[in-house]
Enzyme design. Structure first.
Site, PDB file in Angstrom:
ATOM      1  N   ASP A   1       0.810  -1.216   0.000  1.00 37.87           N
ATOM      2  CA  ASP A   1       0.000   0.000   0.000  1.00 37.87           C
ATOM      3  C   ASP A   1       0.846   1.271   0.000  1.00 37.87           C
ATOM      4  OD1 ASP A   1      -2.119  -1.722   0.216  1.00 37.87           O
ATOM      5  OD2 ASP A   1      -2.901  -0.891   2.088  1.00 37.87           O
TER       6      ASP A   1
ATOM      7  N   HIS B   1       3.740  -2.461   3.031  1.00 30.39           N
ATOM      8  CA  HIS B   1       3.753  -1.101   2.482  1.00 30.39           C
ATOM      9  C   HIS B   1       5.047  -0.832   1.734  1.00 30.39           C
ATOM     10  CE1 HIS B   1       0.892  -1.105   5.803  1.00 30.39           C
ATOM     11  NE2 HIS B   1       0.222  -0.219   5.090  1.00 30.39           N
TER      12      HIS B   1
END
Length: 288
Positions: A111, A256
């Site tokens: 992400d 991430h």
């Protein structure tokens, strides 16, 4: 989205979401049939503070399968870029959480990017092992990283929508939700020629409007099964251990590639990816 750009901390976000009555999310999507859990609340709980995942809670409890719709979600069986067809999915009431019925397969997701400091290293590691992942990008990160986004797509990775500026969705009016999701889909389509078919709510905080607007934009909601909590920078070995302990058929892993200092996430991938492959897991991505 960088943490120093946000004006609230983890506890503030969780308090806000708690006040909004955000409840738990769960769901399943499969290669031959679609399964979703039973009765659904209007919203689901926050996943993480700025650039992070949800509060630790482990894997979800069992869910009751319902009849599938005719809208099929299928994992890639090879590494060719899938043919993406613009369709209007049903309005979900919970995000999908796992891939089921496809054997020892897992999905890796990242992400907040693309980030030129960390995303290229993640892409190179995935390329080394010839596997594909999903990247949920923030629209505001795309204009300065168009070539990087093209490289990700050219390698066969699935590009998802993570809103434009990483806001807390339940705190927004429907018009703002539409703007956050719509602008991101537009900028991705402008760069790649295809708009995203998947989206993920920042903090994992969904609501009815987000499901409705996401469906109108032709996207399905995807959450996760295992949160590495890499945004807390717990150390490379801790991230690796969380993936190792959470590994299992159908698991979706949240990590991430932006939103802060992500060198630990990069190093962890280099360690756990070959472990997963050597353990007999197939790393796949879904397509419709």
């Amino acid at each position: 989205m960088k943490k120093d750009q946000l004006n609230f901390d983890r506890r503030s976000v969780l308090r806000i979401v708690a006040c909004l009555g955000v409840a738990g999310a769960a769901g399943l999507f499969a290669s031959e049939r679609l399964r979703t859990p039973g009765p659904t609340p209007a919203t689901t709980p926050p996943a993480r503070p700025p650039a992070g995942g949800p509060p630790p809670g482990g894997r979800p409890g069992p869910t009751r399968p319902l009849n599938a719709s005719g809208y099929r979600l299928q994992p890639m069986t090879g590494y060719a870029t899938p043919v993406l067809r613009r369709t209007t999915p049903p309005v979900r009431t919970r995000p999908f959480l796992e891939v089921s019925d496809i054997g020892r397969a897992m999905v890796l997701t990242f992400d907040d990017g693309p980030d030129p400091r960390y995303t290229p290293d993640i892409v190179r590691t995935l390329r080394k092992y010839d596997v594909r992942a999903m990247f949920f990008v923030c629209g505001e990160m795309v204009p300065a990283n168009r070539d990087l986004l093209r490289e990700m797509a050219d390698d066969g990775h699935v590009i998802g929508n993570h809103t434009w500026s990483h806001p807390l969705i339940p705190a927004l009016a429907p018009s703002r939700i539409r703007d956050e999701l719509g602008r991101t889909s537009e900028v991705v389509e402008k760069v790649l020629g295809e708009a995203p078919l998947w989206y993920r709510a920042p903090y994992g905080a969904w609501n009815r409007h987000s499901f409705e607007i996401g469906a109108e934009l032709g996207m399905e909601p995807l959450a996760w099964t295992v949160d590495t909590l890499d945004w807390t920078e717990p150390g490379t070995e801790v991230i690796v251990r969380r993936v190792r302990e959470g590994a299992g058929p159908g698991v979706v892993v949240l990590s991430h590639d932006a939103g802060g200092e992500r060198s630990q996430s990069v190093a962890a991938l280099r360690s756990y990816l070959p472990e997963l492959l050597n353990g007999g897991y197939r790393i796949t991505v879904p397509h419709r």
